[in-house]
Design an enzyme around this catalytic site. Structure first.
Site, PDB file in Angstrom:
ATOM      1  CD  GLU A 253      -3.033  -1.161   0.479  1.00  0.00           C
ATOM      2  OE1 GLU A 253      -3.318  -0.093  -0.106  1.00  0.00           O
ATOM      3  OE2 GLU A 253      -3.703  -2.194   0.376  1.00  0.00           O
ATOM      4  CB  CYS A 287      -1.934   7.119   1.058  1.00  0.00           C
ATOM      5  SG  CYS A 287      -3.370   6.409   1.859  1.00  0.00           S
TER       6      CYS A 287
HETATM    7  P1  NAD Z   1       8.053   5.330   4.778  1.00  0.00           P
HETATM    8  O1  NAD Z   1       8.141   4.550   3.511  1.00  0.00           O
HETATM    9  O2  NAD Z   1       9.154   6.245   5.117  1.00  0.00           O
HETATM   10  O3  NAD Z   1       7.917   4.315   6.026  1.00  0.00           O
HETATM   11  C1  NAD Z   1       6.840   3.409   6.118  1.00  0.00           C
HETATM   12  C2  NAD Z   1       7.248   2.221   6.972  1.00  0.00           C
HETATM   13  O4  NAD Z   1       8.195   1.419   6.264  1.00  0.00           O
HETATM   14  C3  NAD Z   1       7.931   2.596   8.293  1.00  0.00           C
HETATM   15  O5  NAD Z   1       7.461   1.731   9.302  1.00  0.00           O
HETATM   16  C4  NAD Z   1       9.402   2.342   7.999  1.00  0.00           C
HETATM   17  O6  NAD Z   1      10.169   2.066   9.136  1.00  0.00           O
HETATM   18  C5  NAD Z   1       9.304   1.119   7.098  1.00  0.00           C
HETATM   19  N1  NAD Z   1      10.452   0.886   6.215  1.00  0.00           N
HETATM   20  C6  NAD Z   1      11.143   1.796   5.510  1.00  0.00           C
HETATM   21  N2  NAD Z   1      12.104   1.182   4.778  1.00  0.00           N
HETATM   22  C7  NAD Z   1      11.993  -0.147   5.034  1.00  0.00           C
HETATM   23  C8  NAD Z   1      12.706  -1.303   4.591  1.00  0.00           C
HETATM   24  N3  NAD Z   1      13.724  -1.204   3.738  1.00  0.00           N
HETATM   25  N4  NAD Z   1      12.341  -2.514   5.057  1.00  0.00           N
HETATM   26  C9  NAD Z   1      11.300  -2.626   5.914  1.00  0.00           C
HETATM   27  N5  NAD Z   1      10.596  -1.569   6.382  1.00  0.00           N
HETATM   28  C10 NAD Z   1      10.947  -0.342   5.947  1.00  0.00           C
HETATM   29  O7  NAD Z   1       6.646   6.111   4.722  1.00  0.00           O
HETATM   30  P2  NAD Z   1       6.074   7.258   5.702  1.00  0.00           P
HETATM   31  O8  NAD Z   1       6.803   8.525   5.477  1.00  0.00           O
HETATM   32  O9  NAD Z   1       5.925   6.730   7.080  1.00  0.00           O
HETATM   33  O10 NAD Z   1       4.576   7.411   5.128  1.00  0.00           O
HETATM   34  C11 NAD Z   1       4.219   8.205   4.048  1.00  0.00           C
HETATM   35  C12 NAD Z   1       4.071   7.384   2.778  1.00  0.00           C
HETATM   36  O11 NAD Z   1       3.180   6.290   2.998  1.00  0.00           O
HETATM   37  C13 NAD Z   1       3.455   8.169   1.638  1.00  0.00           C
HETATM   38  O12 NAD Z   1       4.124   7.844   0.444  1.00  0.00           O
HETATM   39  C14 NAD Z   1       2.014   7.686   1.598  1.00  0.00           C
HETATM   40  O13 NAD Z   1       1.360   7.845   0.353  1.00  0.00           O
HETATM   41  C15 NAD Z   1       2.192   6.252   1.963  1.00  0.00           C
HETATM   42  N6  NAD Z   1       0.958   5.675   2.499  1.00  0.00           N
HETATM   43  C16 NAD Z   1       0.243   4.828   1.709  1.00  0.00           C
HETATM   44  C17 NAD Z   1      -0.954   4.303   2.167  1.00  0.00           C
HETATM   45  C18 NAD Z   1      -1.766   3.385   1.299  1.00  0.00           C
HETATM   46  O14 NAD Z   1      -2.669   2.758   1.842  1.00  0.00           O
HETATM   47  N7  NAD Z   1      -1.514   3.293   0.009  1.00  0.00           N
HETATM   48  C19 NAD Z   1      -1.415   4.624   3.453  1.00  0.00           C
HETATM   49  C20 NAD Z   1      -0.654   5.481   4.249  1.00  0.00           C
HETATM   50  C21 NAD Z   1       0.540   6.003   3.749  1.00  0.00           C
END
Ligand code: NAD
Length: 497
Positions: A253, A287
Site C-alpha cells: 500500500e 495517501c
Molecule cells: P516510509 O516509507 O518512510 O515508512 C513506512 C514504513 O516502512 C515505516 O514503518 C518504515 O520504518 C518502514 N520501512 C522503511 N524502509 C523499510 C525497509 N527497507 N524494510 C522494511 N521496512 C521499511 O513512509 P512514511 O513517510 O511513514 O509514510 C508516508 C508514505 O506512505 C506516503 O508515500 C504515503 O502515500 C504512503 N501511504 C500509503 C498508504 C496506502 O494505503 N496506500 C497509506 C498510508 C501512507
C-alpha cells in the site's frame, strides 16, 4: 490537554517512557515526549518463532471463535476512543476529529471482521466427472507482518490485524519509528481484549519497535508468509522484491498522486468542499490526499478563485484546539521538501498561491496549503509530495482529462465531479480511471472500510480492508472429492493398467 496528561490517559508509566533511545517528538510543538526501548535485530528470531508457535494453535480455533477476540478488541477500542484519538493527535499531529476518526475506523473494521469470521466462504464448483464434487477451502496462512506508515499510525494496523486474526493468522506489527507510542497504546488495548478472551496463544499479536532494520527482519523471514507494507513507493521498491525472492506474499500500500476531474456540469459548491477537505485535510499527509485538480478550461478561473478564497479562511494551528482544520506537518524535513517542490514547480512555469511557513505552536512546523496553477503535467506534478500542494491543470475534452489523470506513475485514488451520466460512467469504465479507487461526486480521500482499499501501478497493487480483501490473508485450496466407484481422469485421459 497537555502531552503528559494524554500519555497518562493511555496508561503509560514514566519507566516505559524513558526505557530506551528511540526519541519520540510531537509534531505539535516538537517537544520530546518519550525515549522508548527498541526491539533488537537479535530479538527478531524469537519474535517470529513465537508467532509461528501461536499460529499452530490459532489455526485450529474455529473462525467464529477467533472473531470473538476481534469483537472484544472492538469493545475495548470503543472504551478507549477518546484517549487513543488524542494520542494520535499528539503523535501524528492530526486535528481532534481526525484522531477520533482514525480510532472509529479501527472500530468499524473490527465490526466488519466479526461478521466476516462466519463468512470465510469457498465456492462449490461443478465437476466434469460423474460422482465427483469440487470445492474451494480457505485456510489460515501463517504470521502476517504489518509494516505501517506514520500518517495512519493505528488504523492501518487494524485493517490488517482484524482480518488476519479472524483468518487464523498471528500478527507482528512494525509501526513507523515516528509513531511508536500510538502502537504501544493500541497494544495495551489489544492486551485487554486478549485477557478477556482468555485462551489465546502467547505471541498471537506482537509489536516490534524500531526503524527499517526491524522491518527488514520480517521482510527477510520465510516464516512470515505475508508482509503487508504501507508507506512510500521507495520503501515498497525495496520490500516487494525481497518478499518475492522468497516467494512470500506481499500486500503493498504505497504512495498516491490522486486527482479530481471537474467537468463543466459539476456542482461547484460541492466540488469546492470536497477539494478543500481532501487537499488540506491531515495537512495533505494522506495517501489519498488530493494532489491534482484537472479542471475544464471553461470553469478553471472561477474554481481557482473560489479555492484561493476558501484557502484564505482555513484555521491553521494547534490541532488540539477545537476549530483548527489544518495542523502541523510531521516535521521540518517535510516542510523543506514541500518548499523545494514549490520552487521546482515555479521553475516549470507554475503560479503558486500560499505554501508559506506560518506561526502555529512554537516548535511545530506549520504551513499554509498551496494551490499551484501549472501550464501542464510536469515531472514535479507527477511525483507525490507528502504535503498540502494542489496542482491545477486544465483540459478541453474528457478523453484528455482521463489521459492526464492516468499519466502518473501512481494509481491509488481518483474522482470526477460531473452531473453528466455519460462522463461519470466513462470515468468508471475500462477506458476511464486506472486507479484502485474511482469516485463520482466524492473526493478521493476518506474511504469507508466496507470496500477494498488499495491502488495500482507504483501504489503497489495490494488490497486491504473490506470486500474480499480477506482472501489476501488465507491460502486457497481446491478440493476434488470422488464419491463414485470409478476413477475417471479429467479431460477424458485414458490410462488403463
Ligand atoms: P516510509 O516509507 O518512510 O515508512 C513506512 C514504513 O516502512 C515505516 O514503518 C518504515 O520504518 C518502514 N520501512 C522503511 N524502509 C523499510 C525497509 N527497507 N524494510 C522494511 N521496512 C521499511 O513512509 P512514511 O513517510 O511513514 O509514510 C508516508 C508514505 O506512505 C506516503 O508515500 C504515503 O502515500 C504512503 N501511504 C500509503 C498508504 C496506502 O494505503 N496506500 C497509506 C498510508 C501512507
Amino acid at each position: 490537554m497537555n502531552h503528559s496528561d494524554t500519555l497518562a490517559a493511555c496508561g503509560f508509566s514514566d519507566a516505559e517512557l524513558t526505557a530506551g533511545d528511540l526519541v519520540v517528538t510531537s509534531p505539535i510543538d516538537g517537544a520530546e515526549v518519550a525515549r522508548l526501548a527498541q526491539t533488537g535485530a537479535q530479538d527478531m528470531a524469537a519474535v517470529i518463532a513465537a508467532s509461528q508457535a501461536a499460529f499452530r494453535q490459532w489455526r485450529e480455533v474455529p473462525a467464529p471463535r477467533r472473531g470473538e477476540l476481534v469483537r472484544l478488541l472492538g469493545e475495548e477500542l470503543r472504551a478507549a476512543k477518546e484517549p487513543l484519538g488524542a494520542l494520535v493527535t499528539l503523535e501524528a499531529g492530526k486535528i481532534i476529529s481526525e484522531g477520533l476518526g482514525e480510532v472509529q475506523e479501527m472500530i468499524d473494521i473490527c465490526d466488519f471482521a466479526v461478521g466476516l469470521s462466519r463468512q470465510l466462504y469457498g465456492l462449490t464448483i461443478a465437476s466434469e466427472r460423474p460422482g465427483h464434487r469440487m470445492m474451494e477451502t480457505w485456510h489460515p496462512m501463517g504470521p502476517c507482518g504489518v509494516i505501517s506508515a506514520f500518517n495512519f499510525p493505528v488504523a492501518v494496523w487494524s485493517w490488517n490485524a482484524a482480518l488476519a486474526l479472524v483468518c487464523g493468522d498471528p500478527v507482528i506489527w512494525k509501526p513507523s519509528e515516528k509513531t511508536p507510542l500510538t502502537a504501544l497504546a493500541t497494544m495495551k488495548i489489544m492486551q485487554r481484549a486478549l485477557d478477556r478472551f482468555g485462551d489465546a496463544p502467547e505471541g498471537l499479536v506482537q509489536l516490534v519497535i524500531g526503524g527499517p532494520e526491524v522491518g527488514e527482519a520480517l521482510v527477510a523471514s520465510k516464516d512470515v508468509p505475508i508482509i503487508s507494507a504501507t508507506g512510500s513507493t521507495r520503501m515498497g521498491r525495496i520490500v516487494g522484491p525481497k518478499v518475492a525472492e522468497r516467494f512470500g506474499r506481499s500486500i503493498l500500500e504505497l504512495g498516491g498522486n490522486n486527482a479530481m476531474i471537474v467537468a463543466p456540469s459539476a456542482d461547484l459548491d460541492m466540488a469546492v468542499r470536497a477539494i478543500v477537505f481532501s487537499a488540506v485535510g491531515t495537512c495533505g499527509q494522506r495517501c489519498t490526499s488530493l494532489r491534482r485538480l484537472i479542471v475544464h478550461e471553461s470553469i478553471r478561473e472561477d474554481l481557482v478563485a473560489r479555492l484561493v478564497k476558501a484557502y484564505a479562511s482555513l484555521p491553521i494551528g494547534d490541532p488540539r484546539v477545537a476549530g483548527t482544520l489544518i495542523g502541523p506537518l510531521v516535521d521540518a524535513a517535510a516542510r523543506d521538501r514541500m518548499q523545494a517542490m514549490l520552487e521546482r514547480a515555479r521553475a516549470e512555469g507554475g503560479t503558486v498561491h500560499g505554501g508559506e511557513t506560518v506561526e502555529g505552536v512554537t516548535g511545530g512546523t506549520y504551513v499554509t496549503p498551496a494551490i499551484v496553477e501549472m501550464p501542464g503535467q510536469t515531472d514535479t506534478v507527477r511525483e507525490e509530495t507528502f504535503a498540502p500542494i494542489l496542482y491545477v491543470l486544465s483540459y478541453s475534452d474528457l478523453d484528455e482529462a482521463i489521459a492526464l489523470q492516468n499519466d502518473v506513475p501512481q494509481g491509488l485514488s481518483s474522482c470526477i465531479f460531473t452531473l453528466n451520466l455519460r462522463e461519470a460512467e466513462t470515468f468508471l469504465s475500462a477506458v476511464g480511471s486506472d486507479c484502485g479507487i474511482a469516485n463520482v461526486n466524492i473526493g478521493p480521500s476518506g474511504a469507508e472500510i466496507g470496500g477494498a482499499f488499495g491502488g495500482e501501478k507504483e501504489t503497489g497493487g495490494g488490497r486491504e480492508s473490506g470486500s474480499d480483501a480477506w482472501k489476501g490473508y488465507m491460502r486457497r485450496q481446491t478440493n476434488t472429492v470422488n464419491y463414485s466407484a470409478q476413477l475417471p481422469l479429467a479431460q477424458g485421459v485414458k490410462f488403463d493398467i
